[in-house]
Structures are given as C-alpha cells and as structure tokens.
Design an enzyme around this catalytic site. Structure first.
Site, mmCIF file in Angstrom:
data_model
loop_
_atom_site.group_PDB
_atom_site.id
_atom_site.type_symbol
_atom_site.label_atom_id
_atom_site.label_comp_id
_atom_site.label_asym_id
_atom_site.label_seq_id
_atom_site.Cartn_x
_atom_site.Cartn_y
_atom_site.Cartn_z
ATOM 1 N N ARG A 10 0.852 -1.202 0.000
ATOM 2 C CA ARG A 10 0.000 0.000 0.000
ATOM 3 C C ARG A 10 0.891 1.256 0.000
ATOM 4 N NH1 ARG A 10 -1.822 1.579 6.071
ATOM 5 N NH2 ARG A 10 -0.196 0.475 7.230
ATOM 6 N N GLU A 58 -18.190 4.894 -0.980
ATOM 7 C CA GLU A 58 -17.394 4.180 -1.981
ATOM 8 C C GLU A 58 -18.127 3.994 -3.308
ATOM 9 O OE1 GLU A 58 -15.922 3.288 2.082
ATOM 10 O OE2 GLU A 58 -17.905 3.193 1.135
ATOM 11 N N PHE A 83 -14.287 -2.639 0.748
ATOM 12 C CA PHE A 83 -15.233 -1.630 0.279
ATOM 13 C C PHE A 83 -15.197 -1.469 -1.237
ATOM 14 C CE2 PHE A 83 -13.811 0.192 4.556
ATOM 15 C CZ PHE A 83 -14.721 -0.606 5.249
ATOM 16 N N HIS A 109 -5.357 -3.135 1.952
ATOM 17 C CA HIS A 109 -5.817 -3.871 3.127
ATOM 18 C C HIS A 109 -6.592 -5.140 2.744
ATOM 19 C CE1 HIS A 109 -4.761 0.034 4.712
ATOM 20 N NE2 HIS A 109 -4.895 -0.408 5.959
ATOM 21 N N ASP A 117 -8.200 -5.632 12.547
ATOM 22 C CA ASP A 117 -9.484 -5.096 12.088
ATOM 23 C C ASP A 117 -10.545 -6.196 11.966
ATOM 24 O OD1 ASP A 117 -8.392 -2.631 12.045
ATOM 25 O OD2 ASP A 117 -8.330 -2.411 9.875
#
Length: 312
Positions: A10, A58, A83, A109, A117
């Site tokens: 990322r 989104e 998402f 992610h 998470d």
C-alpha cells in the site's frame, strides 16, 4: 547477511502515484476518507488539486471515477478491498466494467493480514468477485518493486484494472531492474517435483517454503502470478507438464481466487493434480497479522508443512 527490507505494498501504491503524477497531468486520485491508510495521502500532499476525497461513500466514488474517465482523466479510485470489491461491487460492475471505462481501482488492506481489524475488513473474496466482471484486469503484486511497476503498467493500459495491495510489510524480493508485464508470470525458482503457484504476499512465503522443502529432497518450482486475470496459462501449463503436481497459494479464499483460475485452465488444457492452499470456507478473525498467517498455515512454515504432507 543483511536483513531483508520490508515495505507494505500500500506504501508502494502511494509512492508510485506520485511518480506517475509528476509525468502525467491526467492522473487523478480519489479516496473514500482513508487517504492516510491507503497512502494516497502521499499523492494528496504533492498534488492537492488532483486528489478528491469522496468521503465514506465508496459506491459514489466509483461513479465519480467513471465520469472522470470519460473526460480524458485516468482516475485511481482508492479504498480498502472490502469496500472497493464488496460494498461498491454493483457500481464497479455496471458503471466501470460494463462500459469498459479506463478506471483503476487501488484496493488496499486485502486478505487476513489486515489483522486486528477482523473479519469485517479481511476481504478474502475480492479476487473472486472481480474475476466475474468481463474485461477486468486483476493484479496482485508481491513486493514494493513489483507493486510500483504494476501501478505504472495499469496507468499505461486502457481499460479497468483492479490492483490489490496489502497492509502488512512484505519482503522486497525483486531486483531494481525487474521488468513487469501484465499477464506474464514470473519463474522465481526452477524445480522438478512440484509446482507452487503463488500470488501477492504469498510469493515470498512460498519461496521460503521451497527452501525448506529442498532440505528434504523435494525440488519445488515457484511461480509468481501477479496478474490473475489475464492469467499466464502457458507458464502454468508448461510447469504442470514438467512436475505433474500443482499447489496454489493465496491470501484469499480457496473459492474463486488464484487456485480456481489455475484449475479452470488445467482442467481444460492439461489435467493435473491441483491442491489449493488459502483461506478455506470460513471468515477470518481479529489478531496480529503474522500470527493469523501462521494460524491459517500461510506463513513459510505452514506452506512447507502442507506441501510436504501433500508430497508424502
């Protein structure tokens, strides 16, 4: 021996966007209130006028990206994989995929290595979802060098691209002169006894497993499939013919991901024994990323033990 450098892909995504943005004024970056996490904040700092925060919306972001692409821009719509592929699937399918627009989706992610998470954010289904969209290119890079090259290649090609990035820092295993090509696999290690086909974060772990297998007299061939769609069918078929046994490894559900794509090809063109290693038909759960990979047997030791059992 120096310690292997580790960088989250990322982070590579954010840095690559800046480098491309310096050369191309048509690149625009969109984010859904996650610029710090997706690392598009790096681009925002450099080019604030070309960064659009769409808020926690989104689906709307995908529509905005689609519109921008029809005006000559090259939008990179960025958010977590859960998402991008999950919440906004309909918009990605109907607004981007159906008209085959030049939109790039930066999904960070992904997989169980999201860690603490938990299951709601550990997207192990995104590759399966994106594979069903006609004309969608899917790229899952394994390290910093490959990730930056993938972003550049995505920018240069015409059409929708789904780029999958991780939260966990990954070992840098490629050299600076690495040549990336969409749709072409990379032979990471020659072998004769079994073929290990890996993607993303699992490539370095598969190489670690192959070294352990070598100590047991098992010569494993390791292939890096960074582009899951279109798949490098020739490389997979040729390796399957040579070893006669294929094992796929992915930080994704074993349903619909890399393993399924490989099985689709081999069952039709080169019937071969295939075992799929990944997340079985279950959700993830909260925990430290490295411990979760160990629990799901997707670390180097876990892959090694599973392949050894299969070969036995």
């Amino acid at each position: 021996m120096s310690e292997v450098k580790k960088i989250a892909t990322r982070e590579s995504y954010g840095n690559a966007l800046v480098e491309i943005g310096k050369e191309h004024d048509d690149l625009v970056v969109l984010d859904a209130d996650l610029a710090a996490a997706t690392k598009t904040g790096i681009f925002k700092k450099e080019f604030p006028d070309r960064h659009i925060d769409c808020g926690i919306a989104e689906a709307n972001m995908m529509g905005i990206a689609a519109g921008l692409s029809t005006c000559g821009k090259v939008p990179f719509a960025s958010t977590f994989a859960m998402f991008a592929a999950g919440r906004a699937f309909e918009q990605v399918r109907n607004t981007i995929g159906y008209p085959h627009l030049n939109v790039k989706i930066g999904a960070t992610h992904a997989g169980i290595s999201v860690g603490e998470d938990g299951a709601t954010h550990q997207c192990n289904e995104d590759i399966a979802l994106m594979r069903t969209i006609p004309g969608m290119t899917i790229i899952n890079p394994c390290d910093d060098i490959e990730a930056k090259a993938a972003v550049k290649a995505a920018y240069e090609m015409e059409g929708p691209v789904y780029l999958r990035f991780g939260r966990l820092a990954a070992p840098v295993i490629n050299k600076e002169d690495y040549q990336f090509e969409i749709g072409k696999g990379v032979m990471m290690r020659e072998g004769s006894d079994v073929t290990i086909v890996a993607t993303g974060l699992m490539v370095s772990n598969a190489l670690e497993a192959a070294e352990k297998l070598a100590a047991d007299g098992i010569n494993a061939e390791v292939i890096n499939i960074h582009t899951i769609k279109p798949l490098d069918e020739d490389m997979i078929i040729n390796s399957a013919k040579k070893t006669g046994k294929v094992i796929t490894v992915e930080e994704h559900s074993v349903i619909g991901g890399l393993g399924s794509a490989v099985c689709d090809v081999l069952s039709e063109k080169c019937p071969t024994s295939v075992t799929k290693l990944g997340v079985n038909d279950m959700f993830g759960h909260s925990g430290p990323a490295l411990e979760l990979l160990k629990e799901f047997k997707l670390d180097g030791e876990g892959i090694y033990s599973q392949v050894k059992d299969i070969m036995a």
